[in-house]
Scaffold this motif. Structure first.
Motif, mmCIF file in Angstrom:
data_model
loop_
_atom_site.group_PDB
_atom_site.id
_atom_site.type_symbol
_atom_site.label_atom_id
_atom_site.label_comp_id
_atom_site.label_asym_id
_atom_site.label_seq_id
_atom_site.Cartn_x
_atom_site.Cartn_y
_atom_site.Cartn_z
ATOM 1 N N LEU A 16 -8.344 9.343 -5.110
ATOM 2 C CA LEU A 16 -8.285 10.794 -5.216
ATOM 3 C C LEU A 16 -8.973 11.434 -4.019
ATOM 4 C CD1 LEU A 16 -9.149 10.991 -9.012
ATOM 5 C CD2 LEU A 16 -6.892 10.868 -7.941
ATOM 6 N N ASP A 17 -8.365 12.492 -3.503
ATOM 7 C CA ASP A 17 -8.906 13.156 -2.321
ATOM 8 C C ASP A 17 -9.550 14.489 -2.700
ATOM 9 O OD1 ASP A 17 -6.717 14.834 -2.767
ATOM 10 O OD2 ASP A 17 -5.591 14.075 -1.047
ATOM 11 N N ASN A 18 -10.180 15.137 -1.723
ATOM 12 C CA ASN A 18 -10.867 16.409 -1.981
ATOM 13 C C ASN A 18 -9.926 17.490 -2.476
ATOM 14 O OD1 ASN A 18 -13.382 15.394 -1.365
ATOM 15 N ND2 ASN A 18 -13.265 15.993 0.780
ATOM 16 N N LYS A 19 -8.709 17.507 -1.971
ATOM 17 C CA LYS A 19 -7.723 18.494 -2.429
ATOM 18 C C LYS A 19 -7.464 18.308 -3.922
ATOM 19 C CE LYS A 19 -3.099 20.254 -1.496
ATOM 20 N NZ LYS A 19 -1.898 20.103 -0.674
ATOM 21 N N GLU A 68 0.770 10.017 -2.200
ATOM 22 C CA GLU A 68 0.799 11.447 -1.887
ATOM 23 C C GLU A 68 1.661 12.212 -2.893
ATOM 24 O OE1 GLU A 68 2.119 11.659 2.169
ATOM 25 O OE2 GLU A 68 0.358 10.583 2.910
ATOM 26 N N TYR A 69 2.813 11.644 -3.215
ATOM 27 C CA TYR A 69 3.696 12.293 -4.188
ATOM 28 C C TYR A 69 3.057 12.289 -5.575
ATOM 29 C CZ TYR A 69 7.817 13.643 -6.770
ATOM 30 O OH TYR A 69 8.694 14.302 -7.590
ATOM 31 N N LEU A 70 2.347 11.223 -5.906
ATOM 32 C CA LEU A 70 1.666 11.134 -7.185
ATOM 33 C C LEU A 70 0.600 12.222 -7.311
ATOM 34 C CD1 LEU A 70 0.984 9.752 -9.853
ATOM 35 C CD2 LEU A 70 -0.330 8.065 -8.559
ATOM 36 N N GLU A 90 0.870 -1.178 0.000
ATOM 37 C CA GLU A 90 0.000 0.000 0.000
ATOM 38 C C GLU A 90 0.910 1.232 0.000
ATOM 39 O OE1 GLU A 90 -3.188 2.181 -0.482
ATOM 40 O OE2 GLU A 90 -3.256 0.005 -0.420
ATOM 41 N N PRO A 91 1.144 1.813 -1.167
ATOM 42 C CA PRO A 91 2.149 2.875 -1.311
ATOM 43 C C PRO A 91 1.639 4.273 -0.940
ATOM 44 C CG PRO A 91 1.251 2.306 -3.440
ATOM 45 C CD PRO A 91 0.582 1.397 -2.434
#
Length: 113
Positions: free
Chosen positions: A84-87, A48-50, A42-43
């Motif tokens: 994908l997150d809200n940000k 996050e960097y992606l 689980e990377p």
């Protein structure tokens, strides 16, 4: 994504993003993410960097009014099940607006889970 018989992702696994200099980082980190995920890891830090690389790329596309490549990047991330997150969604909507795709920004807003 399809894997070669040796289990390694090939260049075609990240096709769809044109090989321009500004896309190299995004292509490479997407490839790393997929390789780690494919190995059962689980990377989180790679994810996050992606997302950070994707945001930088989308801003670059927006500065050229290139909504088409913003959408291509989004579809690749979605297909890779990046999470994908809200940000990310806010950044994408902003970039689509800057690129002149107001309808696309509304469509993304409506699709946010």
């Amino acid at each position: 994504f399809e894997r070669r018989s040796d289990g390694v992702l090939s260049e075609s696994d990240v096709e769809g993003l044109e090989p321009k200099d500004e896309q190299v980082a995004l292509n490479n980190v997407l490839r790393s993410f997929l390789n780690l995920k494919g190995a059962g890891v689980e990377p989180q830090k790679t994810r996050e960097y992606l997302l950070k690389s994707a945001a930088e790329y989308m801003h670059s596309c927006a500065s050229r009014s290139d909504a088409h490549h913003i959408w291509k990047a989004y579809k690749r991330l979605e297909k890779a099940q990046v999470g994908l997150d809200n940000k990310f969604y806010n950044t994408m909507m902003s970039c689509l607006l800057d690129a002149g795709d107001a309808k696309g920004a509304v469509d993304i807003f409506k699709s946010i889970p």
